[in-house]
Write a protein that holds these residues in place. Structure first.
Motif, PDB file in Angstrom:
ATOM      1  N   UNK A 134      -5.291   6.518 -16.362  1.00  0.00           N
ATOM      2  CA  UNK A 134      -5.496   6.694 -17.800  1.00  0.00           C
ATOM      3  C   UNK A 134      -5.197   5.405 -18.551  1.00  0.00           C
ATOM      4  N   UNK A 135      -4.134   4.717 -18.128  1.00  0.00           N
ATOM      5  CA  UNK A 135      -3.774   3.461 -18.779  1.00  0.00           C
ATOM      6  C   UNK A 135      -4.894   2.436 -18.660  1.00  0.00           C
ATOM      7  N   UNK A 136      -5.484   2.300 -17.466  1.00  0.00           N
ATOM      8  CA  UNK A 136      -6.570   1.342 -17.278  1.00  0.00           C
ATOM      9  C   UNK A 136      -7.823   1.773 -18.040  1.00  0.00           C
ATOM     10  N   UNK A 137      -8.068   3.074 -18.107  1.00  0.00           N
ATOM     11  CA  UNK A 137      -9.222   3.562 -18.860  1.00  0.00           C
ATOM     12  C   UNK A 137      -9.097   3.190 -20.327  1.00  0.00           C
TER      13      UNK A 137
ATOM     14  N   UNK B 253      -4.558  -2.133  -9.166  1.00  0.00           N
ATOM     15  CA  UNK B 253      -5.913  -2.483  -8.762  1.00  0.00           C
ATOM     16  C   UNK B 253      -6.742  -1.237  -8.483  1.00  0.00           C
ATOM     17  N   UNK B 254      -6.133  -0.249  -7.828  1.00  0.00           N
ATOM     18  CA  UNK B 254      -6.853   0.993  -7.534  1.00  0.00           C
ATOM     19  C   UNK B 254      -7.224   1.722  -8.817  1.00  0.00           C
ATOM     20  N   UNK B 255      -6.302   1.757  -9.787  1.00  0.00           N
ATOM     21  CA  UNK B 255      -6.589   2.433 -11.051  1.00  0.00           C
ATOM     22  C   UNK B 255      -7.697   1.719 -11.814  1.00  0.00           C
ATOM     23  N   UNK B 256      -7.675   0.396 -11.816  1.00  0.00           N
ATOM     24  CA  UNK B 256      -8.740  -0.359 -12.475  1.00  0.00           C
ATOM     25  C   UNK B 256     -10.079  -0.112 -11.784  1.00  0.00           C
ATOM     26  N   UNK B 257     -10.100  -0.234 -10.453  1.00  0.00           N
ATOM     27  CA  UNK B 257     -11.343  -0.065  -9.701  1.00  0.00           C
ATOM     28  C   UNK B 257     -11.933   1.325  -9.906  1.00  0.00           C
ATOM     29  N   UNK B 258     -11.081   2.345  -9.936  1.00  0.00           N
ATOM     30  CA  UNK B 258     -11.567   3.714 -10.088  1.00  0.00           C
ATOM     31  C   UNK B 258     -12.188   3.962 -11.459  1.00  0.00           C
ATOM     32  N   UNK B 259     -11.918   3.105 -12.435  1.00  0.00           N
ATOM     33  CA  UNK B 259     -12.494   3.239 -13.770  1.00  0.00           C
ATOM     34  C   UNK B 259     -13.812   2.497 -13.936  1.00  0.00           C
ATOM     35  N   UNK B 260     -14.251   1.797 -12.906  1.00  0.00           N
ATOM     36  CA  UNK B 260     -15.474   1.012 -13.012  1.00  0.00           C
ATOM     37  C   UNK B 260     -16.681   1.833 -12.567  1.00  0.00           C
ATOM     38  N   UNK B 261     -17.829   1.451 -13.062  1.00  0.00           N
ATOM     39  CA  UNK B 261     -19.062   2.120 -12.669  1.00  0.00           C
ATOM     40  C   UNK B 261     -19.583   1.616 -11.327  1.00  0.00           C
TER      41      UNK B 261
ATOM     42  N   UNK C 249       0.810  -1.225   0.000  1.00  0.00           N
ATOM     43  CA  UNK C 249       0.000   0.000   0.000  1.00  0.00           C
ATOM     44  C   UNK C 249       0.838   1.268   0.000  1.00  0.00           C
ATOM     45  N   UNK C 250       2.158   1.128   0.078  1.00  0.00           N
ATOM     46  CA  UNK C 250       3.018   2.303   0.273  1.00  0.00           C
ATOM     47  C   UNK C 250       2.812   3.390  -0.785  1.00  0.00           C
ATOM     48  N   UNK C 251       2.882   3.103  -2.093  1.00  0.00           N
ATOM     49  CA  UNK C 251       2.709   4.195  -3.066  1.00  0.00           C
ATOM     50  C   UNK C 251       1.330   4.840  -2.992  1.00  0.00           C
ATOM     51  N   UNK C 252       0.292   4.033  -2.804  1.00  0.00           N
ATOM     52  CA  UNK C 252      -1.069   4.552  -2.745  1.00  0.00           C
ATOM     53  C   UNK C 252      -1.258   5.445  -1.523  1.00  0.00           C
ATOM     54  N   UNK C 253      -0.759   5.017  -0.368  1.00  0.00           N
ATOM     55  CA  UNK C 253      -0.894   5.811   0.843  1.00  0.00           C
ATOM     56  C   UNK C 253      -0.029   7.072   0.787  1.00  0.00           C
TER      57      UNK C 253
ATOM     58  N   UNK D 216      -2.643   9.043 -11.456  1.00  0.00           N
ATOM     59  CA  UNK D 216      -3.312   9.520 -12.675  1.00  0.00           C
ATOM     60  C   UNK D 216      -2.842   8.815 -13.946  1.00  0.00           C
ATOM     61  N   UNK D 217      -1.534   8.514 -14.021  1.00  0.00           N
ATOM     62  CA  UNK D 217      -1.030   7.845 -15.222  1.00  0.00           C
ATOM     63  C   UNK D 217      -1.585   6.423 -15.332  1.00  0.00           C
TER      64      UNK D 217
END
Length: 618
Positions: A422-425, A509-517, A357-361, A418-419
């Motif tokens: 965008x990649x997951x989007x 995982x966070x980037x993927x989840x944030x792109x979901x409805x 979790x280090x980078x996310x936190x 953010x990068x």
């Protein structure tokens, strides 16, 4: 379960000067007479009088081992552990090869919280005589206290090889299987033990816990009541009975926890269980106070000790606060909802988190110093950190969430890269319909006791059958076969992103989840991550303490909860989710039809499909 060895002097022994016992029976001024009067008092049930006579004998003749043995045994029987330990130590100084004294002193040292000293004593006792099953049983108990579970089990098995009728060793071995969630094996061993000792109340209590773990709640309740019929003040079965009543939908669980706490004042498991029940009912002040017993009750990670004091809610202005993780990732994400409040109050906050979790936190709490948790092996017994106060993550709500009004209206507290976002989007664009829904169906820690909170993917037919929905896998363990089986059975693809390690790459995982409805998940870290990111999430399962007496989980504004009603199976909650999902898909379809322009072209996405399955890749 613990054995001891009797070490009182035999009535046939002679005194230190060789005179017969009868000659000194009425001469309390001599050590032999004092011992005999002490033995007589003990037989009459006058424990304190017996101890006084044995003390006198030891004063009159300090070098007489039998006097110290009698005093030690009398004090042990009276529950005067400290005095008993001193007398056994004196006995061993006079008679170092007294195996019974070594075992009894080891039992007392265990009770005083000194298992290492107990192990040393028991090794000495076994060096004197390796044929004593009771000594091996106690040796296993002391090893268990040290966390050496495999060695403990080996010691209990040795005790049983020497004496197959050793009920305590059978019970201990059964308890070890229970602690490993091997409930069926535990039941076999515990029933064997009870066949040998049917009046052993503690064994009935351990069997009750194992039955509860198997989900055999009615049998567990009967075992608890059998234990309590034999020993009404036994705290552990009182706790288990409270939990069983609670799981069966009863309303009087608290009284059993209260009885356990009254029977054993300060009993940590009783207080912890009461705390969960209080939190679940919304009694937050008392609930948080009792939740603090989670370490002593063995319901959280290992408690850590620091050279600085614990934060107890005093003002943090001008102070540096150290926050350390204590439980699984899901709990860490939940308690992290309090971090921003601590950061706002303190002069500086240092957060120690799970390394993944280090980078996310670090991104989400830029005003704090965030670092990875230190390995357990490298920690000092008393840790030193460059802060003024420390707090475990789970202790923060006690001071920051005293009521539901203390939960801030923020929509999220974690923010993806953010990068990567965008990649997951780009990877998701162009696949499926207008509503992208991430799904997960179990926790990584799947024990027999926890399995009742989850449903296999095979049971997701009502949800997977909803038209107009694109399903994306968020289950983070090896689930390839399950996905292929569900695709074949329900005729719907479940998409997975290539080169994404859902278990270890929390940034991805966070980037993927944030792109979901929407995310649909049970009580696991997938649901917690979605809620922490502010993504709409539907969480299904039984109501638990994290609801804090409300119909929602107030930690997560974007989360909606679906509970089975009384008497319903968990699958009923999925049925209601499917009905809501159909409405959401219809709305998304209408919105998509009104939106101008086509979707962008599809990007690299791996789709598992029943007709053309491909190997799983991260």
């Amino acid at each position: 379960m613990t054995d001891h060895h009797d070490s009182a002097p035999a009535a046939s022994r002679r005194g230190g000067d060789g005179s017969p016992w009868e000659a000194v029976l009425h001469d309390p001024a001599r050590a032999e007479g004092a011992v005999l009067l002490g033995l007589a008092a003990a037989r009459l049930g006058r424990a304190e009088a017996a101890i006084r006579w044995f003390r006198r004998a030891a004063r009159l003749q300090p070098g007489w081992a039998d006097a110290w043995a009698a005093l030690a045994d009398a004090c042990r029987r009276a529950g005067r552990r400290r005095e008993a330990a001193g007398a056994f130590a004196m006995l061993l100084s006079l008679s170092p090869a007294d195996g019974a004294a070594l075992v009894n002193l080891a039992v007392l040292e265990r009770a005083a919280g000194h298992p290492r000293a107990a192990v040393r004593r028991l090794r000495r006792a076994l060096a004197l005589d390796r044929r004593q099953a009771a000594t091996w049983n106690n040796f296993g108990n002391a090893l268990r206290d040290l966390g050496a579970t495999a060695q403990a089990a080996a010691a209990w098995r040795t005790a049983l090889a020497l004496d197959p009728g050793q009920a305590d060793a059978l019970g201990n071995l059964g308890g070890a299987r229970r602690d490993q969630d091997r409930f069926a094996e535990a039941g076999v061993l515990l029933r064997r033990a009870l066949a040998l000792a049917p009046q052993h109340a503690a064994l009935h209590g351990v069997l009750a816990y194992a039955l509860s773990g198997e989900g055999r709640l009615a049998e567990a309740e009967r075992a608890c009541r059998r234990a309590l019929a034999l020993a009404p003040a036994l705290a552990d079965p009182l706790c288990t009975l409270g939990l069983t009543v609670q799981r069966r939908g009863g309303t009087d669980a608290l009284r059993w926890f209260d009885r356990a706490a009254a029977a054993s004042p300060g009993h940590p498991l009783a207080r912890f269980n009461r705390g969960l029940a209080e939190l679940e009912s919304g009694a937050l002040a008392d609930g948080w106070a009792n939740y603090a017993c989670r370490f002593a009750a063995g319901r959280a990670g290992r408690e850590r000790r620091f050279s600085i004091p614990e934060w107890r809610g005093e003002p943090l202005a001008g102070k540096r606060l150290f926050i350390w993780r204590e439980q699984g990732v899901g709990d860490e994400l939940l308690f992290a909802s309090c971090y921003a409040d601590a950061i706002r109050q303190a002069d500086q906050v240092v957060i120690e988190c799970e390394p993944r979790l280090l980078p996310l936190f670090a991104r989400s709490f830029p005003k704090a110093i965030v670092r990875a948790e230190q390995p357990l092996r490298g920690r000092a017994l008393v840790e030193t950190v460059d802060c003024d106060l420390h707090s475990s993550a789970g202790s923060l709500p006690r001071h920051l969430r005293g009521g539901l009004a203390d939960f801030p209206p923020r929509s999220s507290w974690l923010f993806p890269d953010p990068a990567r976002l965008l990649e997951r989007r780009q990877q998701l664009d162009g696949i499926g319909g207008d509503l992208r829904v991430g799904i997960a169906w179990r926790s990584q820690l799947m024990t027999l006791e926890r399995q009742w909170a989850y449903l296999p993917l095979d049971d997701w037919g009502p949800v997977l059958g909803v038209a107009g929905v694109t399903f994306v896998n968020l289950q983070y363990d090896d689930c390839e076969a399950e996905i292929q089986r569900a695709e074949a059975r329900f005729g719907v693809p479940i998409y997975e992103l290539e080169r994404l390690d859902l278990k270890n790459d929390f940034e991805g995982s966070a980037a993927l989840t944030a792109n979901l409805d929407l995310v649909i998940a049970p009580a696991n870290s997938v649901a917690e991550l979605a809620g922490a990111l502010g993504v709409p999430v539907w969480r299904f399962g039984a109501r638990d303490w994290t609801h804090l007496g409300s119909g929602v989980r107030p930690w997560y504004p974007s989360m909606r909860v679906f509970h089975p009603r009384a008497g319903e199976p968990l699958s009923a909650a999925l049925g209601r989710i499917a009905a809501e999902l159909r409405r959401a898909a219809a709305l998304a379809c209408r919105a998509g039809a009104e939106a101008p322009g086509p979707r962008p072209p599809a990007r690299p996405v791996r789709r598992t499909h029943p007709q053309a399955p491909s190997p799983r890749r991260h």
